[in-house]
Design a protein around this motif. Structure first.
Motif, mmCIF file in Angstrom:
data_model
loop_
_atom_site.group_PDB
_atom_site.id
_atom_site.type_symbol
_atom_site.label_atom_id
_atom_site.label_comp_id
_atom_site.label_asym_id
_atom_site.label_seq_id
_atom_site.Cartn_x
_atom_site.Cartn_y
_atom_site.Cartn_z
ATOM 1 N N HIS A 146 0.828 -1.202 0.000
ATOM 2 C CA HIS A 146 0.000 0.000 0.000
ATOM 3 C C HIS A 146 0.865 1.256 0.000
ATOM 4 C CE1 HIS A 146 -2.409 3.098 2.325
ATOM 5 N NE2 HIS A 146 -3.072 2.950 1.205
ATOM 6 N N SER A 150 0.806 3.979 -2.949
ATOM 7 C CA SER A 150 0.393 5.344 -2.598
ATOM 8 C C SER A 150 1.488 6.381 -2.819
ATOM 9 C CB SER A 150 -0.044 5.395 -1.133
ATOM 10 O OG SER A 150 -1.081 4.478 -0.884
ATOM 11 N N SER A 291 -7.592 3.541 -0.918
ATOM 12 C CA SER A 291 -6.893 2.523 -1.695
ATOM 13 C C SER A 291 -6.592 1.299 -0.838
ATOM 14 C CB SER A 291 -5.603 3.087 -2.284
ATOM 15 O OG SER A 291 -4.725 3.506 -1.261
ATOM 16 N N LEU A 292 -6.322 1.513 0.460
ATOM 17 C CA LEU A 292 -6.092 0.398 1.366
ATOM 18 C C LEU A 292 -7.366 -0.420 1.539
ATOM 19 C CD1 LEU A 292 -4.384 -1.140 3.436
ATOM 20 C CD2 LEU A 292 -5.111 0.533 5.148
ATOM 21 N N LEU A 295 -7.871 -2.461 -1.556
ATOM 22 C CA LEU A 295 -6.894 -3.548 -1.577
ATOM 23 C C LEU A 295 -7.314 -4.672 -0.646
ATOM 24 C CD1 LEU A 295 -4.141 -4.793 -2.259
ATOM 25 C CD2 LEU A 295 -3.127 -3.352 -0.475
#
Length: 577
Positions: A146, A150, A291-292, A295
């Motif tokens: 991550h 990022s 985004s985490l 994921l």
């Protein structure tokens, strides 16, 4: 309420201290069980020998190497389990860090407390097996991946760290890490397709992942060369046939059982929060940590489904709940996203504060319930009591006694014969088993027989658990009522977890006679199946020794209980008795 850096550190440190205490507590309360005993028995070996020893258990060597180093300083049960404690503590820490990244400090603290007390997490944080390390390295991989994704740099400085952690992760455990890493490969491609990463960054991610896999492949091939535990019949089955088998045999039930076992007693609240988390992920596209969340959601569903599909397509083994090592932490993170989403979306509601207080109280109640379940787990003896058995036998019986071991398994199946004795037994009694006895009766007629019966059981985290996380099953094996054995008027018995020690109440002082009486009584009260074959062979050999005319009847009965394959083996053994 805003949390400064110092307050946050203090809060999270208190949670980690609690997690450490509950993991250290009763760490060596129960003796090592079969898989632990086997793994720890390899620790005195050299580094190269450990690679082969780990491969014989279908595992890569990382956890065994760490155990080897620990074993150099101490071989105690406490010491060999200590690495799992530390990795389990690291898992709680990373759950807090990742949850804080996706939500906020209070939610991360609550999830950290849940992770600290979950019975599944506690169990594998206190076991000398490659589970705790794999979960920790899985979260470390997600964290660094991550960070890399990022980063504003096309080739982030975290890349080397990510490669290193990926390699460690792959070397921690078979299959599950490989499934997660392959899922990250797919996710990296999807990032580029949906224009979430540049071509340069995507290429860098793919190169890192492929490099890690290529480094691991020789070890994987070496592991597979030791047996086809995970590739049953693969030599003669094509890839298309495997895919077809996977589709035909696909059954989602094992994933539900895994989810239940890994999240009890909060299964249904966590299921609800996990299922609604995509709604808030979609609504809050620009929020910090999105985004985490994406994921974690992708890994939970894609990796678990792929893992199950491959497993069911390529092996005949049962898919056990602990195999999905990444499920519990990902569920906790996504549940936090769902819970936080509910709180954030209450703005503007009538009686907003009241509803928030009610929801927070419910959350606190869940944390308390989880802590109480940890107490239930701690009070529940799960593992085979090799230590207690061996201490009793060492203190009670001496060289005038012979210990006869049997597990009442179906004839020809593996039994843990004296498995924990090399570690725990300090006595000097003679040792034999029901399978060895017919071919090698003791020469001393005055030696006293004592039977040690091993009892297979299903492991549950708590007495009220709906599903087992480890189940021993034998086809055509009838259940044994051990209470009938314990209450038998001719026996004096002593019980330990998974063991019953039996001696004859009225001993004659003649080994063959006393052993025959005990074994024949067991034959009379036990259900008729192939587990009695060894008892009949032993009884026949003993009956022959004491001059019974009809000793052959036991051999005939053994043949009647045997299938064709077992009969071929018996026809070779019986003439030697």
């Amino acid at each position: 309420m805003k949390y400064g850096r110092l307050k946050t550190i203090i809060l999270f440190s208190i949670i980690l201290l609690i997690a450490l205490i509950v993991r250290i507590h009763h760490l060596d309360h129960e003796s090592l069980w079969m898989d632990e005993l086997r793994q720890v028995s390899y620790y005195p070996l050299g580094f190269k020998q450990i690679v082969a020893a780990a491969a014989s258990q279908q595992q890569p060597p990382l956890d065994y190497w760490i155990g080897h180093i620990v074993y150099f300083f101490s071989s105690s049960d406490f010491a060999v389990r200590l690495p799992s404690v530390l990795f389990g503590l690291g898992t709680v820490f990373l759950v807090i860090v990742l949850t804080n990244s996706a939500t906020n400090v209070p939610v991360a603290a609550g999830v950290g407390l849940i992770a600290a007390f979950l019975p599944f997490n506690l169990y594998f944080s206190q076991e000398a097996r490659p589970y705790s390390i794999a979960i920790f390295l899985c979260l470390s991989t997600i964290y660094l991946y991550h960070k890399t994704v990022s980063s504003s740099e096309d080739v982030p400085k975290q890349s080397i760290g990510l490669l290193f952690i990926l390699i460690l992760f792959l070397y921690s455990r078979s299959l599950a890490p490989l499934v997660v890493v392959c899922s990250l490969f797919v996710f990296s491609i999807l990032l580029y397709i949906f224009k979430k990463a540049t071509l340069t960054k995507t290429t860098a991610l793919i190169i890192i992942i492929i490099t890690a896999i290529l480094i691991f492949i020789p070890t994987l091939n070496y592991i597979l060369s030791f047996g086809k535990k995970y590739l049953a019949g693969s030599d003669s089955i094509s890839i298309l046939d495997s895919i077809r088998t996977g589709i035909d045999d696909f059954d989602i039930t094992p994933l539900w059982k895994a989810f239940y076992v890994q999240t009890e007693p909060l299964t249904y609240p966590l299921l609800f929060l996990t299922m609604i988390s995509p709604v808030f992920i979609w609504k809050q596209k620009q929020s910090r940590g999105i985004s985490l969340s994406i994921l974690c959601f992708f890994l939970l569903f894609f990796a678990s489904l792929m893992h199950l599909f491959i497993f069911q397509a390529k092996t005949d083994m049962p898919f056990r709940p602990p195999y999905v090592i990444y499920m519990s932490p990902l569920v906790l993170i996504l549940s936090a996203v769902g819970f936080n989403g509910i709180i954030l979306n209450l703005k503007g509601f009538h009686r907003e504060k009241t509803i928030k207080i009610i929801i927070l109280c419910i959350g606190i109640a869940f944390i308390i319930q989880n802590a109480l379940s940890a107490l239930d787990f701690k009070a529940n003896r799960i593992k085979t009591d090799w230590r207690g058995l061996c201490r009793h036998l060492s203190d009670t019986y001496g060289p005038e006694t012979i210990l006869i071991f049997d597990a009442l398994s179906l004839y020809g199946n593996w039994e843990p014969t004296f498995f924990g004795f090399s570690r725990y037994y300090k006595g000097d009694s003679s040792l034999t088993s029901m399978s060895w006895l017919p071919l090698k009766l003791p020469q001393n007629p005055d030696i006293k027989p004592v039977i040690v019966l091993f009892q297979w059981n299903e492991l549950r985290l708590r007495p009220e658990s709906e599903y087992t996380f480890l189940k021993h099953s034998e086809n055509n094996k009838k259940p044994v009522n051990y209470k009938i054995i314990i209450d038998h008027p001719e026996f004096v018995t002593k019980q330990f977890k998974n063991f019953t020690v039996i001696r004859l109440k009225n001993e004659t002082g003649n080994f063959a006679n006393d052993a025959y009486v005990m074994i024949n009584e067991l034959i009379e009260i036990l259900p008729e199946d192939a587990s009695l074959i060894e008892l009949h062979l032993a009884a026949g050999a003993l009956a022959k020794r004491i001059g019974m005319v009809d000793f052959r009847s036991h051999f005939y009965n053994a043949l009647k209980l045997a299938n064709d394959h077992q009969k071929d083996r018996l026809l070779q053994i019986i003439p030697q008795i």
